[in-house]
Design an enzyme around this catalytic site. Structure first.
Site, PDB file in Angstrom:
ATOM      1  N   ARG A  51       0.718  -1.073   0.067  1.00 40.56           N
ATOM      2  CA  ARG A  51      -0.385  -0.066  -0.014  1.00 40.56           C
ATOM      3  C   ARG A  51       0.922   1.281  -0.158  1.00 40.56           C
ATOM      4  O   ARG A  51       0.521   2.370  -0.773  1.00 40.56           O
ATOM      5  CB  ARG A  51      -1.025   0.017   1.259  1.00 40.56           C
ATOM      6  CG  ARG A  51      -2.290  -0.477   1.222  1.00 40.56           C
ATOM      7  CD  ARG A  51      -2.732  -1.110   2.364  1.00 40.56           C
ATOM      8  NE  ARG A  51      -1.634  -2.229   2.719  1.00 40.56           N
ATOM      9  CZ  ARG A  51      -1.850  -3.294   2.288  1.00 40.56           C
ATOM     10  NH1 ARG A  51      -2.794  -3.730   1.464  1.00 40.56           N
ATOM     11  NH2 ARG A  51      -0.875  -4.351   2.595  1.00 40.56           N
ATOM     12  N   THR A  52       1.660   1.394   0.997  1.00 42.46           N
ATOM     13  CA  THR A  52       2.594   2.472   1.167  1.00 42.46           C
ATOM     14  C   THR A  52       3.175   2.953  -0.317  1.00 42.46           C
ATOM     15  O   THR A  52       3.206   4.205  -0.802  1.00 42.46           O
ATOM     16  CB  THR A  52       3.239   2.600   2.307  1.00 42.46           C
ATOM     17  OG1 THR A  52       2.645   2.145   3.369  1.00 42.46           O
ATOM     18  CG2 THR A  52       3.983   4.014   2.660  1.00 42.46           C
ATOM     19  N   LYS A  80      25.803  -3.173  -0.548  1.00 41.73           N
ATOM     20  CA  LYS A  80      27.274  -3.044  -0.675  1.00 41.73           C
ATOM     21  C   LYS A  80      27.565  -2.132   0.474  1.00 41.73           C
ATOM     22  O   LYS A  80      28.871  -1.865   0.571  1.00 41.73           O
ATOM     23  CB  LYS A  80      27.606  -2.388  -2.035  1.00 41.73           C
ATOM     24  CG  LYS A  80      27.176  -2.896  -3.329  1.00 41.73           C
ATOM     25  CD  LYS A  80      27.748  -1.940  -4.451  1.00 41.73           C
ATOM     26  CE  LYS A  80      26.663  -2.275  -5.764  1.00 41.73           C
ATOM     27  NZ  LYS A  80      26.770  -1.252  -6.548  1.00 41.73           N
ATOM     28  N   ARG A 101      11.127   3.883   3.578  1.00 36.30           N
ATOM     29  CA  ARG A 101      10.731   2.885   4.553  1.00 36.30           C
ATOM     30  C   ARG A 101      12.063   2.362   4.891  1.00 36.30           C
ATOM     31  O   ARG A 101      12.790   1.860   4.288  1.00 36.30           O
ATOM     32  CB  ARG A 101       9.471   2.050   4.130  1.00 36.30           C
ATOM     33  CG  ARG A 101       9.364   1.148   4.945  1.00 36.30           C
ATOM     34  CD  ARG A 101       8.171   0.055   4.640  1.00 36.30           C
ATOM     35  NE  ARG A 101       6.876   0.836   4.900  1.00 36.30           N
ATOM     36  CZ  ARG A 101       5.720   0.228   4.956  1.00 36.30           C
ATOM     37  NH1 ARG A 101       5.565  -1.167   4.565  1.00 36.30           N
ATOM     38  NH2 ARG A 101       4.702   0.974   5.154  1.00 36.30           N
ATOM     39  N   HIS A 129       4.453   5.892  11.676  1.00 37.58           N
ATOM     40  CA  HIS A 129       4.395   5.504  10.247  1.00 37.58           C
ATOM     41  C   HIS A 129       3.200   6.956   9.923  1.00 37.58           C
ATOM     42  O   HIS A 129       1.993   6.773   9.821  1.00 37.58           O
ATOM     43  CB  HIS A 129       3.383   4.247  10.084  1.00 37.58           C
ATOM     44  CG  HIS A 129       3.132   3.789   8.639  1.00 37.58           C
ATOM     45  ND1 HIS A 129       3.422   4.946   7.568  1.00 37.58           N
ATOM     46  CD2 HIS A 129       2.932   2.416   8.164  1.00 37.58           C
ATOM     47  CE1 HIS A 129       3.309   4.187   6.324  1.00 37.58           C
ATOM     48  NE2 HIS A 129       2.905   2.774   6.849  1.00 37.58           N
TER      49      HIS A 129
HETATM   50  N1   CP Z   1      -0.373  -0.134   5.815  1.00 37.58           N
HETATM   51  C1   CP Z   1       0.830  -0.355   5.339  1.00 37.58           C
HETATM   52  O1   CP Z   1       1.764   0.494   5.713  1.00 37.58           O
HETATM   53  O2   CP Z   1       0.935  -1.348   4.210  1.00 37.58           O
HETATM   54  P1   CP Z   1       2.173  -1.589   3.335  1.00 37.58           P
HETATM   55  O3   CP Z   1       3.084  -2.597   4.391  1.00 37.58           O
HETATM   56  O4   CP Z   1       1.476  -2.571   2.465  1.00 37.58           O
HETATM   57  O5   CP Z   1       2.588  -0.396   3.106  1.00 37.58           O
END
Ligand code: CP
Length: 304
Positions: A51-52, A80, A101, A129
């Protein structure tokens, strides 16, 4: 230049403006179709995501911009030994804004300190998040027409669930918020959130183990998955993973207007039979994630 590392990086007024912009984007997508023509978003994902990453990419494409990046640390020069600091300095030469991320808490903050472009924290370990929080807030705001005066049940892995930590930080700034924290003993909310965030700000909360005891009082039920990737041993995860399963039968205890949110991915914690219940809005929530990320990209690029 501004970054988004924590939900608190936006004031309540800025957050309200962002949600209004996201609502306008939802209603008038054509108005924004060329807002980022010629601009590039880098998505640097050192950890798995559906999703993100894809909603960030969809958001930038919807705005007329382009995307580049990597979805696996092993396919980047992190394999590396390159540091996040060096990587972001280089990405700053290639893109106008970056979503990152990383499994390590604080990685996005480190990146922002060396970056020449706005950095968005797309999840840092078990910490925060913030764009999931923006998604959650837009979902609640759009479907309930308010963000205050609500009882919010947070259920599941409250220890490792970074979406829960970010959501608590964001919601305590609204009046009349009460939390019901529903988790097994081993997955309770971290002490720093209980003491430094909830108690320090006099936010009413209670901690329960049984979901059934909480359900009748909730305006929002926010379910979360047990975060397998943050456990140190498989045995503990297996013992905890099916602790909560929301079923149609249990939902009989809840109000007719309660909303069920989940950041997804879901494992077993919501039975698929619940998906057809009008209170289940977690797939709609994923769609709101695109609108709010469009609004965020526009806003951070405007502030450069
Ligand atoms: N909600 C969320 O962060 O989903 P993903 O881990 O799929 O990005």
């Amino acid at each position: 230049m501004r970054h988004l590392i924590s939900p608190l990086d936006l004031s309540v007024e800025e957050l309200d403006e962002l949600l209004v912009l996201a609502n306008d984007i939802e209603k008038n997508p054509q108005k924004y179709a060329h807002a980022c023509d010629g601009l590039k978003l880098a998505t640097c994902f050192y950890e798995a995501s559906t999703r993100t990453r894809l909603s960030f990419e969809a958001a930038m494409l919807n705005l007329g911009g382009s995307v580049l990046g990597f979805s696996d640390a092993k396919s980047s020069s992190a394999a590396k030994g390159e540091s996040v600091s060096d990587t972001i300095r280089v990405i700053s030469c290639y893109a106008d804004i970056c979503a990152i991320r990383h499994p390590k808490e604080g990685a996005a903050l480190v990146a922002s300190s060396k970056s020449g472009i706005p950095v968005i924290n797309a999840g840092d370990g078990g910490h925060q998040h913030p764009t999931q929080t923006l998604t959650d807030l837009l979902t609640i705001y759009s479907l309930k027409n308010r963000l205050g005066n609500m009882t919010i049940g947070l259920c599941g892995d409250l220890k490792f669930g970074r979406t829960v930590h970010s959501l608590i930080h964001a919601l305590i700034r609204y009046p009349g918020i009460k939390f019901v924290l529903i988790s097994p003993e081993e997955l309770r909310i971290p002490d720093y959130i209980r003491e430094d965030v909830l108690k320090k700000n006099n936010v009413p909360f209670m901690e329960l183990e049984r979901l059934e005891d909480a359900l009748p009082d909730l305006d929002i039920l926010y379910m979360t998955r047990v975060q397998e990737e943050r456990f140190f041993n498989e045995e503990d995860y297996v013992r905890m993973k099916d602790f909560y399963i929301l079923t149609k039968e249990k939902l009989k205890l809840a109000r007719e207007d309660m909303l069920i949110l989940h950041p997804l991915p879901r494992v077993n914690e919501i039975s698929v039979e619940v998906d057809d219940d009008p209170r289940a809005v977690y797939f709609k929530q994923a769609q709101y994630g695109v609108y709010v990320r469009m609004a965020l990209i526009l806003t951070l690029l405007k502030w450069r």
